[in-house]
Design an enzyme around this catalytic site. Structure first.
Site, PDB file in Angstrom:
ATOM      1  N   LYS A  10      -9.480  24.282  32.640  1.00 33.67           N
ATOM      2  CA  LYS A  10      -9.195  24.906  31.352  1.00 33.67           C
ATOM      3  C   LYS A  10      -9.033  26.435  31.489  1.00 33.67           C
ATOM      4  O   LYS A  10      -9.376  27.011  32.524  1.00 33.67           O
ATOM      5  CB  LYS A  10     -10.314  24.556  30.365  1.00 33.67           C
ATOM      6  CG  LYS A  10     -10.400  23.039  30.065  1.00 33.67           C
ATOM      7  CD  LYS A  10     -11.375  22.755  28.930  1.00 33.67           C
ATOM      8  CE  LYS A  10     -11.468  21.263  28.648  1.00 33.67           C
ATOM      9  NZ  LYS A  10     -12.290  20.973  27.446  1.00 33.67           N
ATOM     10  N   TYR A  50      -4.699  15.931  22.709  1.00 37.77           N
ATOM     11  CA  TYR A  50      -6.009  15.671  22.107  1.00 37.77           C
ATOM     12  C   TYR A  50      -5.901  14.922  20.768  1.00 37.77           C
ATOM     13  O   TYR A  50      -6.811  15.008  19.933  1.00 37.77           O
ATOM     14  CB  TYR A  50      -6.763  16.981  21.908  1.00 37.77           C
ATOM     15  CG  TYR A  50      -7.391  17.532  23.176  1.00 37.77           C
ATOM     16  CD1 TYR A  50      -8.368  16.810  23.871  1.00 37.77           C
ATOM     17  CD2 TYR A  50      -7.047  18.792  23.671  1.00 37.77           C
ATOM     18  CE1 TYR A  50      -8.967  17.313  25.015  1.00 37.77           C
ATOM     19  CE2 TYR A  50      -7.639  19.309  24.820  1.00 37.77           C
ATOM     20  CZ  TYR A  50      -8.600  18.562  25.484  1.00 37.77           C
ATOM     21  OH  TYR A  50      -9.203  19.062  26.609  1.00 37.77           O
ATOM     22  N   ARG A  86     -15.923  12.435  36.553  1.00 32.60           N
ATOM     23  CA  ARG A  86     -16.856  12.728  35.457  1.00 32.60           C
ATOM     24  C   ARG A  86     -18.232  13.134  35.984  1.00 32.60           C
ATOM     25  O   ARG A  86     -18.900  14.004  35.417  1.00 32.60           O
ATOM     26  CB  ARG A  86     -16.935  11.544  34.497  1.00 32.60           C
ATOM     27  CG  ARG A  86     -15.631  11.403  33.708  1.00 32.60           C
ATOM     28  CD  ARG A  86     -15.694  10.364  32.626  1.00 32.60           C
ATOM     29  NE  ARG A  86     -16.514  10.771  31.481  1.00 32.60           N
ATOM     30  CZ  ARG A  86     -16.110  11.589  30.521  1.00 32.60           C
ATOM     31  NH1 ARG A  86     -14.916  12.144  30.555  1.00 32.60           N
ATOM     32  NH2 ARG A  86     -16.901  11.865  29.501  1.00 32.60           N
ATOM     33  N   THR A  92     -20.405  17.174  28.814  1.00 33.03           N
ATOM     34  CA  THR A  92     -19.437  17.959  28.041  1.00 33.03           C
ATOM     35  C   THR A  92     -20.002  19.321  27.632  1.00 33.03           C
ATOM     36  O   THR A  92     -19.332  20.342  27.747  1.00 33.03           O
ATOM     37  CB  THR A  92     -19.031  17.194  26.758  1.00 33.03           C
ATOM     38  OG1 THR A  92     -18.545  15.905  27.142  1.00 33.03           O
ATOM     39  CG2 THR A  92     -17.957  17.927  25.986  1.00 33.03           C
ATOM     40  N   ASN A 113     -15.489  24.830  28.424  1.00 28.61           N
ATOM     41  CA  ASN A 113     -16.325  24.039  29.338  1.00 28.61           C
ATOM     42  C   ASN A 113     -15.634  23.698  30.664  1.00 28.61           C
ATOM     43  O   ASN A 113     -15.939  22.704  31.298  1.00 28.61           O
ATOM     44  CB  ASN A 113     -16.872  22.787  28.634  1.00 28.61           C
ATOM     45  CG  ASN A 113     -15.802  21.774  28.287  1.00 28.61           C
ATOM     46  OD1 ASN A 113     -14.623  22.074  28.350  1.00 28.61           O
ATOM     47  ND2 ASN A 113     -16.218  20.578  27.939  1.00 28.61           N
ATOM     48  N   HIS A 116     -11.495  19.345  31.964  1.00 29.71           N
ATOM     49  CA  HIS A 116     -11.359  18.085  31.251  1.00 29.71           C
ATOM     50  C   HIS A 116     -11.152  16.989  32.284  1.00 29.71           C
ATOM     51  O   HIS A 116     -10.517  17.223  33.307  1.00 29.71           O
ATOM     52  CB  HIS A 116     -10.142  18.106  30.309  1.00 29.71           C
ATOM     53  CG  HIS A 116      -9.778  16.738  29.811  1.00 29.71           C
ATOM     54  ND1 HIS A 116     -10.419  16.154  28.748  1.00 29.71           N
ATOM     55  CD2 HIS A 116      -8.884  15.815  30.277  1.00 29.71           C
ATOM     56  CE1 HIS A 116      -9.919  14.936  28.567  1.00 29.71           C
ATOM     57  NE2 HIS A 116      -8.987  14.706  29.485  1.00 29.71           N
ATOM     58  N   GLU A 127      -3.052   9.690  29.961  1.00 28.63           N
ATOM     59  CA  GLU A 127      -3.081  11.143  30.150  1.00 28.63           C
ATOM     60  C   GLU A 127      -2.236  11.586  31.346  1.00 28.63           C
ATOM     61  O   GLU A 127      -1.578  12.634  31.284  1.00 28.63           O
ATOM     62  CB  GLU A 127      -4.531  11.614  30.313  1.00 28.63           C
ATOM     63  CG  GLU A 127      -5.332  11.447  29.016  1.00 28.63           C
ATOM     64  CD  GLU A 127      -6.760  11.958  29.117  1.00 28.63           C
ATOM     65  OE1 GLU A 127      -7.477  11.890  28.106  1.00 28.63           O
ATOM     66  OE2 GLU A 127      -7.171  12.440  30.202  1.00 28.63           O
TER      67      GLU A 127
HETATM   68  P1  CMP Z   1     -12.788  17.537  26.770  1.00 29.35           P
HETATM   69  O1  CMP Z   1     -13.271  16.640  27.848  1.00 29.35           O
HETATM   70  O2  CMP Z   1     -11.612  18.394  27.112  1.00 29.35           O
HETATM   71  O3  CMP Z   1     -12.432  16.663  25.479  1.00 29.35           O
HETATM   72  C1  CMP Z   1     -12.465  17.205  24.173  1.00 29.35           C
HETATM   73  C2  CMP Z   1     -13.084  18.569  24.125  1.00 29.35           C
HETATM   74  O4  CMP Z   1     -13.518  18.987  22.858  1.00 29.35           O
HETATM   75  C3  CMP Z   1     -14.329  18.584  24.973  1.00 29.35           C
HETATM   76  O5  CMP Z   1     -13.981  18.505  26.339  1.00 29.35           O
HETATM   77  C4  CMP Z   1     -14.989  19.882  24.501  1.00 29.35           C
HETATM   78  O6  CMP Z   1     -14.527  21.014  25.233  1.00 29.35           O
HETATM   79  C5  CMP Z   1     -14.488  20.026  23.060  1.00 29.35           C
HETATM   80  N1  CMP Z   1     -15.570  19.897  22.076  1.00 29.35           N
HETATM   81  C6  CMP Z   1     -15.977  20.839  21.216  1.00 29.35           C
HETATM   82  N2  CMP Z   1     -16.977  20.392  20.445  1.00 29.35           N
HETATM   83  C7  CMP Z   1     -17.228  19.122  20.818  1.00 29.35           C
HETATM   84  C8  CMP Z   1     -18.165  18.124  20.399  1.00 29.35           C
HETATM   85  N3  CMP Z   1     -19.050  18.340  19.412  1.00 29.35           N
HETATM   86  N4  CMP Z   1     -18.135  16.915  21.030  1.00 29.35           N
HETATM   87  C9  CMP Z   1     -17.248  16.657  22.011  1.00 29.35           C
HETATM   88  N5  CMP Z   1     -16.327  17.575  22.445  1.00 29.35           N
HETATM   89  C10 CMP Z   1     -16.333  18.792  21.863  1.00 29.35           C
END
Ligand code: CMP
Length: 140
Positions: A10, A50, A86, A92, A113, A116, A127
């Site tokens: 990211k 998304y 993962r 996450t 974070n 992904h 994806e």
């Molecule tokens: P990602 O794996 O990219 O998939 C969706 C993204 O939404 C997740 O990582 C987080 O960076 C973001 N996100 C923000 N808030 C939340 C939340 N409460 N729960 C899950 N994903 C979140």
């Protein structure tokens, strides 16, 4: 089984200049990079990627963050690649991520974070196809 999964480094991690460190973790875990590209996502591309989160309260912030700078997108191939990736990423929310995981080491917040990764084999296929035509994925 031999699997493929989609991984995105990211904008926060690209800005931190840790693409190579993250690739090293994939390689040391036995995952091969079989496709990759750097890309500035458009708003439309990020929203489409998304789409499953469209109704979630964090959707707009997530899309804005994902278009805040270039991302590095790759397909990883290996035994149990979806779960292996993962495990390497960690939870996450970096506050919950186990020590030594990518998110524990490089992520700043649940939005920024670092990475992904596809959450299932089924989503991985969707994806991967979203970003890479089959001819741009190099089985090896
Ligand atoms: P990602 O794996 O990219 O998939 C969706 C993204 O939404 C997740 O990582 C987080 O960076 C973001 N996100 C923000 N808030 C939340 C939340 N409460 N729960 C899950 N994903 C979140």
């Amino acid at each position: 089984a031999l699997e493929r999964t989609l991984s995105i480094i990211k904008p926060d991690a690209v800005a931190k200049n840790v693409i190579g460190e993250i690739y090293t973790r994939f390689e040391k875990a036995g995952l091969k990079v079989v496709a990759s590209k750097m890309k500035q996502l458009s708003k439309q591309e990020a929203e489409g990627f998304y789409a499953v989160h469209r109704e979630r309260p964090f959707f707009n912030a997530l899309v804005e963050f994902m278009i805040s700078g270039p991302v590095m997108i790759q397909v990883l191939e290996g035994e149990g690649a979806v779960l292996k990736n993962r495990d390497l990423m960690g939870a996450t929310n970096p506050k919950d991520a186990a020590p030594g995981t990518i998110r524990a080491d490089f992520a700043d917040s649940i939005d920024a974070n670092a990475v992904h990764g596809s959450d299932s084999l089924e989503n991985a296929a969707i994806e991967v196809a979203y970003f890479f035509p089959a001819t741009d994925v190099y089985a090896r």
